[in-house]
Scaffold this active site. Structure first.
Site, PDB file in Angstrom:
ATOM      1  N   CYS A   6      71.096  39.209  89.628  1.00 49.17           N
ATOM      2  CA  CYS A   6      72.416  39.447  89.015  1.00 49.17           C
ATOM      3  C   CYS A   6      72.280  40.133  87.661  1.00 49.17           C
ATOM      4  O   CYS A   6      73.004  41.064  87.358  1.00 49.17           O
ATOM      5  CB  CYS A   6      73.155  38.136  88.761  1.00 49.17           C
ATOM      6  SG  CYS A   6      73.026  36.891  90.026  1.00 49.17           S
ATOM      7  N   ASP A   7      71.384  39.625  86.829  1.00 50.49           N
ATOM      8  CA  ASP A   7      71.427  39.978  85.409  1.00 50.49           C
ATOM      9  C   ASP A   7      70.256  40.812  84.913  1.00 50.49           C
ATOM     10  O   ASP A   7      70.270  41.265  83.769  1.00 50.49           O
ATOM     11  CB  ASP A   7      71.488  38.679  84.570  1.00 50.49           C
ATOM     12  CG  ASP A   7      72.738  37.862  84.877  1.00 50.49           C
ATOM     13  OD1 ASP A   7      73.753  38.472  85.242  1.00 50.49           O
ATOM     14  OD2 ASP A   7      72.691  36.632  84.764  1.00 50.49           O
ATOM     15  N   CYS A  36      69.514  34.025  87.402  1.00 47.38           N
ATOM     16  CA  CYS A  36      69.574  34.965  88.510  1.00 47.38           C
ATOM     17  C   CYS A  36      69.136  36.352  88.083  1.00 47.38           C
ATOM     18  O   CYS A  36      69.912  37.098  87.480  1.00 47.38           O
ATOM     19  CB  CYS A  36      70.995  35.002  89.084  1.00 47.38           C
ATOM     20  SG  CYS A  36      71.176  36.177  90.437  1.00 47.38           S
TER      21      CYS A  36
END
Ligand code: NAP
Length: 325
Positions: free
Chosen positions: A151-152, A148
């Protein structure tokens, strides 16, 4: 209160799944005095094991969930969701649902810790990222391997990154990652991309992205716990030659799979297995059965949109129960 063993417990609302959609549905249903029972997974009855808390449990910092201006850890956020649902009387069961019978109401829900019957059912079983299937990919999860970028990505500032996949998600993630990375190498197994033309062109025009076709990641290289991922070994699918390149992170973007196996042949799904709901509602084709979150959404797939549809599902269930008693 004890229930004789042969008479299954009878609940008004049963929720399957413990991500943002499931817990938001639980908060709303519990506050409406519907005393929901929520199956959070983790009963070890399903292979690979289900993860209580859903996909946020495998991410680190969540920076885009409203209300947390300084960010919040994914698992910490899910603890808060759970505590809020329990505060209003949600019964959380650490068990996997292994079968459902939706042919008559109340619906029968069989789980690894027993069976219950439910007047209404909210399905929030989420989706799982697909993985290449390499042992090294598993080994470096959270140490440089992610599924992701949203997200990261921000954790990978100033590094060279590899993105695996040839669909729209891979193009989108590669483009997004150029905000942080010095360079993004997109590795795709064929010579044609599945992604739409416009997404491929956008990636192609980005000077930080290199598109590498007919190539697969054969191994992810590095050391634990530090420095984590340091490179990948690539294999050319035509000549079978291999070579190693340096990379500070690997983003696997080869698609997601909705966790809808339990409902195959029972509820309507799109060709990829995402549950279909009536437009503007969380209602499935079976009255009293509602679906929310990523299991019914291949498009947005965000914690906040999952929470939003979880709220909708609880309100839909509440209205359904008010009319069917
Ligand atoms: P997808 O379209 O299914 O593409 C998956 C890609 O990963 C394919 O290129 C596939 O290769 C590759 N792949 C699959 N398994 C692999 C493996 N084991 N090893 C290496 N490569 C593998 O998935 P997606 O990109 O996540 O997109 C899902 C849906 O969301 C699509 O309908 C897409 O259009 C949509 N979407 C839209 C947007 C947008 O419009 N902004 C953004 C993201 C996603 P092959 O091509 O060889 O099969």
């Amino acid at each position: 209160m004890t229930t004789p063993e042969h008479i299954p417990e009878h609940v008004k609302v049963c929720i399957i799944g413990s991500g943002p959609a499931g817990y938001t549905a639980a908060i709303y249903a519990a506050r409406a005095n519907l005393e929901p029972t929520l199956f959070e997974g983790g009963g070890a009855a399903i292979e690979p094991f289900t993860l209580p808390g859903g996909q946020l449990m495998i991410t680190t910092e969540v920076e885009n969930y409203p209300g947390f201006p300084n960010g919040v850890q994914g698992p910490g956020l899910m603890d808060l969701f759970k505590a809020q649902a329990q505060r209003f009387g949600t019964r959380v069961r650490t068990a996997d649902v292994t079968a459902v019978d939706l042919s008559v109401r109340p619906f029968r829900v069989t789980a690894s810790d027993g069976t219950i019957v439910a007047e209404s059912l909210i399905i929030s079983t989420g989706a799982s990222a697909k993985w290449i299937g390499l042992p090294s990919e598993k080994k470096f999860q959270n140490y440089g391997v992610s599924a992701c970028a949203t997200c990261d990505g921000a954790l990978f500032k100033g590094r060279d990154l590899v993105v695996v996949g040839g669909g729209d998600t891979a193009m989108e993630e590669a483009t997004f990652l150029t905000r942080f990375a010095t360079k993004v190498i997109l590795v795709h197994r064929r010579d044609e991309f599945r992604a739409s033309r416009i997404m491929v062109d956008r990636a192609r025009l980005n000077p930080k992205i290199e598109l590498m076709t007919n190539t697969v990641v054969e191994e992810i290289l590095g050391d634990l716990p530090k420095p984590g991922v340091t490179g990948v070994r690539l294999r050319d699918t035509r000549h079978h030659s291999t070579r190693e390149i340096k990379a500070g992170g690997v983003f696997v973007a080869i698609g997601h799979e909705p966790n809808s196996q339990l409902f195959r042949g029972v509820l309507d799904m799109d060709p990829n297995g995402y549950l279909l709901t009536k437009p503007g509602s969380t209602a499935t084709k079976i009255p009293g059965v509602f679906a929310c979150g990523d299991v019914a959404d291949h498009k947005y797939r965000q914690a906040v949109t999952a929470a939003g549809t979880g709220c909708m599902a609880a309100i839909d269930a509440e209205r359904f129960l008010a009319h069917h008693h």
